[in-house]
Design an enzyme around this catalytic site. Structure first.
Site, PDB file in Angstrom:
ATOM      1  CG  PHE A   1     -20.870 -70.681 -37.631  1.00  0.00           C
ATOM      2  CD1 PHE A   1     -20.835 -69.325 -37.929  1.00  0.00           C
ATOM      3  CD2 PHE A   1     -19.680 -71.401 -37.652  1.00  0.00           C
ATOM      4  CE1 PHE A   1     -19.632 -68.709 -38.247  1.00  0.00           C
ATOM      5  CE2 PHE A   1     -18.478 -70.791 -37.967  1.00  0.00           C
ATOM      6  CZ  PHE A   1     -18.457 -69.437 -38.264  1.00  0.00           C
TER       7      PHE A   1
ATOM      8  CD  GLU B   1     -16.547 -73.728 -32.395  1.00  0.00           C
ATOM      9  OE1 GLU B   1     -16.136 -72.824 -31.673  1.00  0.00           O
ATOM     10  OE2 GLU B   1     -17.687 -74.195 -32.355  1.00  0.00           O
TER      11      GLU B   1
ATOM     12  CB  THR C   1     -22.912 -78.896 -36.250  1.00  0.00           C
ATOM     13  OG1 THR C   1     -21.734 -79.605 -36.631  1.00  0.00           O
ATOM     14  CG2 THR C   1     -23.516 -79.552 -35.015  1.00  0.00           C
TER      15      THR C   1
HETATM   16  C1  FAD Z   1     -18.268 -83.197 -36.656  1.00  0.00           C
HETATM   17  C2  FAD Z   1     -17.872 -81.858 -37.207  1.00  0.00           C
HETATM   18  C3  FAD Z   1     -18.736 -80.784 -37.060  1.00  0.00           C
HETATM   19  C4  FAD Z   1     -18.416 -79.553 -37.639  1.00  0.00           C
HETATM   20  N1  FAD Z   1     -19.312 -78.510 -37.547  1.00  0.00           N
HETATM   21  C5  FAD Z   1     -19.060 -77.362 -38.230  1.00  0.00           C
HETATM   22  C6  FAD Z   1     -20.035 -76.306 -38.288  1.00  0.00           C
HETATM   23  O1  FAD Z   1     -21.104 -76.390 -37.656  1.00  0.00           O
HETATM   24  N2  FAD Z   1     -19.782 -75.229 -39.062  1.00  0.00           N
HETATM   25  C7  FAD Z   1     -18.612 -75.094 -39.771  1.00  0.00           C
HETATM   26  O2  FAD Z   1     -18.444 -74.075 -40.449  1.00  0.00           O
HETATM   27  N3  FAD Z   1     -17.651 -76.049 -39.710  1.00  0.00           N
HETATM   28  C8  FAD Z   1     -17.841 -77.173 -38.967  1.00  0.00           C
HETATM   29  N4  FAD Z   1     -16.885 -78.176 -38.933  1.00  0.00           N
HETATM   30  C9  FAD Z   1     -15.673 -78.018 -39.725  1.00  0.00           C
HETATM   31  C10 FAD Z   1     -14.408 -77.828 -38.891  1.00  0.00           C
HETATM   32  O3  FAD Z   1     -14.376 -76.514 -38.374  1.00  0.00           O
HETATM   33  C11 FAD Z   1     -13.222 -78.144 -39.804  1.00  0.00           C
HETATM   34  O4  FAD Z   1     -13.237 -79.550 -40.034  1.00  0.00           O
HETATM   35  C12 FAD Z   1     -11.897 -77.727 -39.206  1.00  0.00           C
HETATM   36  O5  FAD Z   1     -11.784 -76.325 -39.178  1.00  0.00           O
HETATM   37  C13 FAD Z   1     -10.713 -78.306 -40.001  1.00  0.00           C
HETATM   38  O6  FAD Z   1     -10.859 -78.055 -41.359  1.00  0.00           O
HETATM   39  P1  FAD Z   1     -10.694 -79.245 -42.438  1.00  0.00           P
HETATM   40  O7  FAD Z   1     -11.524 -80.382 -41.982  1.00  0.00           O
HETATM   41  O8  FAD Z   1     -10.938 -78.678 -43.777  1.00  0.00           O
HETATM   42  O9  FAD Z   1      -9.191 -79.700 -42.288  1.00  0.00           O
HETATM   43  P2  FAD Z   1      -7.921 -79.006 -43.080  1.00  0.00           P
HETATM   44  O10 FAD Z   1      -7.992 -77.531 -42.951  1.00  0.00           O
HETATM   45  O11 FAD Z   1      -7.848 -79.588 -44.446  1.00  0.00           O
HETATM   46  O12 FAD Z   1      -6.735 -79.566 -42.195  1.00  0.00           O
HETATM   47  C14 FAD Z   1      -6.173 -80.868 -42.373  1.00  0.00           C
HETATM   48  C15 FAD Z   1      -4.942 -80.971 -41.475  1.00  0.00           C
HETATM   49  O13 FAD Z   1      -3.955 -79.989 -41.869  1.00  0.00           O
HETATM   50  C16 FAD Z   1      -3.596 -79.187 -40.757  1.00  0.00           C
HETATM   51  N5  FAD Z   1      -3.308 -77.826 -41.216  1.00  0.00           N
HETATM   52  C17 FAD Z   1      -4.055 -77.044 -42.045  1.00  0.00           C
HETATM   53  N6  FAD Z   1      -3.485 -75.849 -42.213  1.00  0.00           N
HETATM   54  C18 FAD Z   1      -2.337 -75.854 -41.469  1.00  0.00           C
HETATM   55  C19 FAD Z   1      -1.304 -74.904 -41.227  1.00  0.00           C
HETATM   56  N7  FAD Z   1      -1.325 -73.682 -41.755  1.00  0.00           N
HETATM   57  N8  FAD Z   1      -0.291 -75.254 -40.399  1.00  0.00           N
HETATM   58  C20 FAD Z   1      -0.254 -76.500 -39.824  1.00  0.00           C
HETATM   59  N9  FAD Z   1      -1.208 -77.438 -40.017  1.00  0.00           N
HETATM   60  C21 FAD Z   1      -2.242 -77.114 -40.817  1.00  0.00           C
HETATM   61  C22 FAD Z   1      -4.817 -79.236 -39.836  1.00  0.00           C
HETATM   62  O14 FAD Z   1      -4.462 -78.908 -38.491  1.00  0.00           O
HETATM   63  C23 FAD Z   1      -5.244 -80.679 -40.006  1.00  0.00           C
HETATM   64  O15 FAD Z   1      -4.447 -81.495 -39.181  1.00  0.00           O
HETATM   65  C24 FAD Z   1     -17.171 -79.394 -38.324  1.00  0.00           C
HETATM   66  C25 FAD Z   1     -16.295 -80.473 -38.423  1.00  0.00           C
HETATM   67  C26 FAD Z   1     -16.629 -81.694 -37.885  1.00  0.00           C
HETATM   68  C27 FAD Z   1     -15.671 -82.853 -38.029  1.00  0.00           C
END
Ligand code: FAD
Length: 389
Positions: free
Chosen positions: A120, A371, A155
Site C-alpha cells: 500500500f 497509519e 512496507t
Molecule cells: C516503518 C514504517 C513503515 C511504513 N509503512 C508505510 C506503508 O506501507 N505505506 C505508506 O503509505 N506509509 C507507510 N509509512 C508511513 C507512515 O504512515 C507515516 O510515517 C505517518 O503517517 C507519519 O507521516 P510522516 O512520517 O510524514 O510524519 P509527519 O506527517 O511529517 O508528522 C511529523 C510530526 O508532526 C505531527 N503532526 C503532523 N500533522 C499534525 C497536525 N495536524 N496536528 C498535530 N500534529 C501533527 C505528527 O503527529 C508527527 O508527530 C510507514 C512509516 C514507517 C516509519
C-alpha cells in the site's frame, strides 16, 4: 463446526506455532534484519495472506475480531510478522471493496494464497499525515495512464507484485488540484530498477520493525492500462476517501499489534520479576515492582477491550472512526509504555539483546507512527466527538 469454533481452532494452532517456532527464533532474524522466509511460508499455509479476502476469491473471509486476535498472536511473537500481511491485506481490501469484478478476479485469488504479494503506497517524502498533499501524478494518455512521482515508506514494497498506489490526476486544465486516485501497479518482485521506469530502493535501515522490508519507490513515465485504475472512471478523485476507509480497518490491526507487543512485554516482565532475586526475595515481592505489574496488566486489558470493541463495531457494520482511533491511540501508547516498564523491571538485562524486551522497546514506537500518528488519532477522535454534539 461453527465459524466461532473454526476461529478458536485457528487461533489455538497459531498460538502454538508462535510459542514453538517464532518466540525462540525471532531475534535470529530480527537483529540482522533478515526476512523470515520460512515463517512467511508457514503463515501462507495457515491461509493468513487471504485472512480477510472473501471466500469467493479463495480467502478465509475472517471477521475483524478473529483477524485482530490473529494479529495480536503474531505480534506477541514478533510484530514484523503482522507487518508482512498488513499492507498486503489493505491492498486486497481496496480491490475487494472498490475494484470491478474483473479486477477482483484478476488479483485476489493469487493474493489469497500469498503467491502474489500486495503493498500500500500513500506516503511520500513530503506528505505523511497530510496525505492530501501528495504529489505523485497520473496523467491520461489515450488508453493508458502515465505515472511520475516518488513514494516513501512502502512496507513489503520489494516483495510485492501489486501496489495500491495513490496518485493525483490533474484537472483538465492541467493544474494539480485534481483528485487523488488509486491505481493497481503490477511490478516484478525484487529490488532495484524494474522495467517500465519503476525503481525500488534498498530497504530502509530501521530502529525496529526489522525483517520486513520498507522501501522508497519511484516512478518515471511508468505506463498503466485503463484496467489498472481501481473501480474504473468512477474511481477518479475517490482514492483518498477509499484509502482512508481501508486504513480505518488498518488501525484496528495496528491496535491489535500494540496489544500483542504489550502482552509480550507484560509476560516477560512477570516471569522475570518472579525469578530475579534482590535483597533476599524475588523482586515481584517488592511493592514497587508488584504495583508496576498491576498497572501494566490493567492497561493491557483496557487496550485489548478497546481493540476488540472497535473490531466488533466494524463487524456489525457500524461506524468505526471513533472506536478505531481510540483503540489505535491507546493500544499503541500502551505498547510503548509497557515495553519501557518491562525493560526497567529487567534492570541491566533489559538493555541486552539476549532478552527480547529490548526488541519490544524498539518495535513499539512504529505503532505510534504508522497509519496515523497519535496526534492524528486525537484529531480523528476529537472531530468525531465534536460532530456528535
Ligand atoms: C516503518 C514504517 C513503515 C511504513 N509503512 C508505510 C506503508 O506501507 N505505506 C505508506 O503509505 N506509509 C507507510 N509509512 C508511513 C507512515 O504512515 C507515516 O510515517 C505517518 O503517517 C507519519 O507521516 P510522516 O512520517 O510524514 O510524519 P509527519 O506527517 O511529517 O508528522 C511529523 C510530526 O508532526 C505531527 N503532526 C503532523 N500533522 C499534525 C497536525 N495536524 N496536528 C498535530 N500534529 C501533527 C505528527 O503527529 C508527527 O508527530 C510507514 C512509516 C514507517 C516509519
Amino acid at each position: 463446526m461453527t465459524d466461532i469454533d473454526v476461529a478458536k481452532e485457528m487461533i489455538a494452532a497459531l498460538k502454538s506455532w508462535v510459542d514453538n517456532e517464532v518466540v525462540p527464533h525471532a531475534s535470529e532474524f530480527e537483529l540482522p534484519d533478515e526476512y523470515p522466509t520460512q515463517m512467511a511460508l508457514q503463515m501462507a499455509s495457515f491461509g493468513l495472506f487471504g485472512a480477510t479476502i472473501p471466500a469467493a476469491y479463495g480467502g478465509l473471509e475472517l471477521d475483524n475480531i478473529t483477524y485482530a486476535r490473529i494479529v495480536e498472536e503474531l505480534s506477541r511473537g514478533w510484530m514484523s510478522l503482522a507487518g508482512i500481511i498488513n499492507s498486503h491485506l489493505i491492498c486486497a481490501k481496496l480491490i475487494t471493496r472498490f475494484g470491478s469484478e474483473e479486477q477482483r478476479q484478476r488479483w485476489l485469488p493469487t493474493m489469497a494464497t500469498g503467491e502474489l504479494r500486495g503493498c500500500f503506497s500513500l506516503s511520500e517524502p513530503d506528505s505523511g499525515s497530510d496525505a492530501g498533499a501528495l504529489r505523485c501524478r497520473a496523467e491520461r494518455d489515450g488508453n493508458e495512464w502515465i505515472i511520475n512521482g516518488t513514494k516513501m515508506w512502502v512496507t513489503n514494497g520489494e516483495r510485492a507484485g501489486v501496489v495500491a498506489l495513490l496518485a493525483r490526476v490533474p484537472d483538465s486544465d492541467g493544474t494539480d488540484s485534481g483528485g487523488i486516485t488509486c491505481f493497481i501497479v503490477e511490478k516484478t518482485p525484487g529490488p532495484g530498477n524494474q522495467s517500465g521506469g519503476i525503481t525500488v530502493s534498498p530497504k530502509i535501515d530501521k530502529l525496529g520493525y526489522r525483517g520486513v522490508e520498507t522501501v522508497e519507490m519511484s516512478y518515471v513515465d511508468h505506463h498503466l492500462g485503463e484496467d489498472q485504475l481501481l473501480g474504473g472512471d468512477e474511481g477518479i478523485g475517490n482514492g483518498l476517501r477509499w484509502a482512508l476507509a481501508a486504513l480505518e480497518l488498518g488501525r484496528i490491526n495496528v491496535a491489535a499489534r500494540g496489544v500483542g507487543v504489550a502482552q509480550a512485554a507484560y509476560d516477560a516482565a512477570l516471569a522475570y520479576a518472579k525469578e530475579r532475586q534482590a535483597f533476599g526475595r524475588p523482586i515481584s515481592q517488592h511493592q514497587a515492582i508488584a504495583f508496576k505489574l498491576a498497572e501494566m496488566a490493567t492497561k493491557l486489558e483496557a487496550a485489548r477491550l478497546l481493540t476488540y470493541e472497535a473490531a466488533r463495531k466494524a463487524d456489525a457494520g457500524e461506524r468505526v472512526d471513533l472506536a478505531a482511533g481510540m483503540a489505535k491511540l491507546f493500544a499503541s501508547e500502551t505498547a510503548s509504555e509497557l515495553a519501557l516498564d518491562a525493560m526497567r523491571i529487567h534492570g541491566g538485562n533489559g538493555y541486552s539483546t539476549e532478552y527480547p524486551v529490548e526488541r519490544y522497546y524498539r518495535d513499539a514506537p512504529l505503532m505510534i507512527i504508522g497509519e496515523g500518528t497519535s496526534e492524528i488519532q486525537k484529531l480523528i477522535i476529537s472531530r468525531a466527538l465534536l460532530a456528535e454534539d
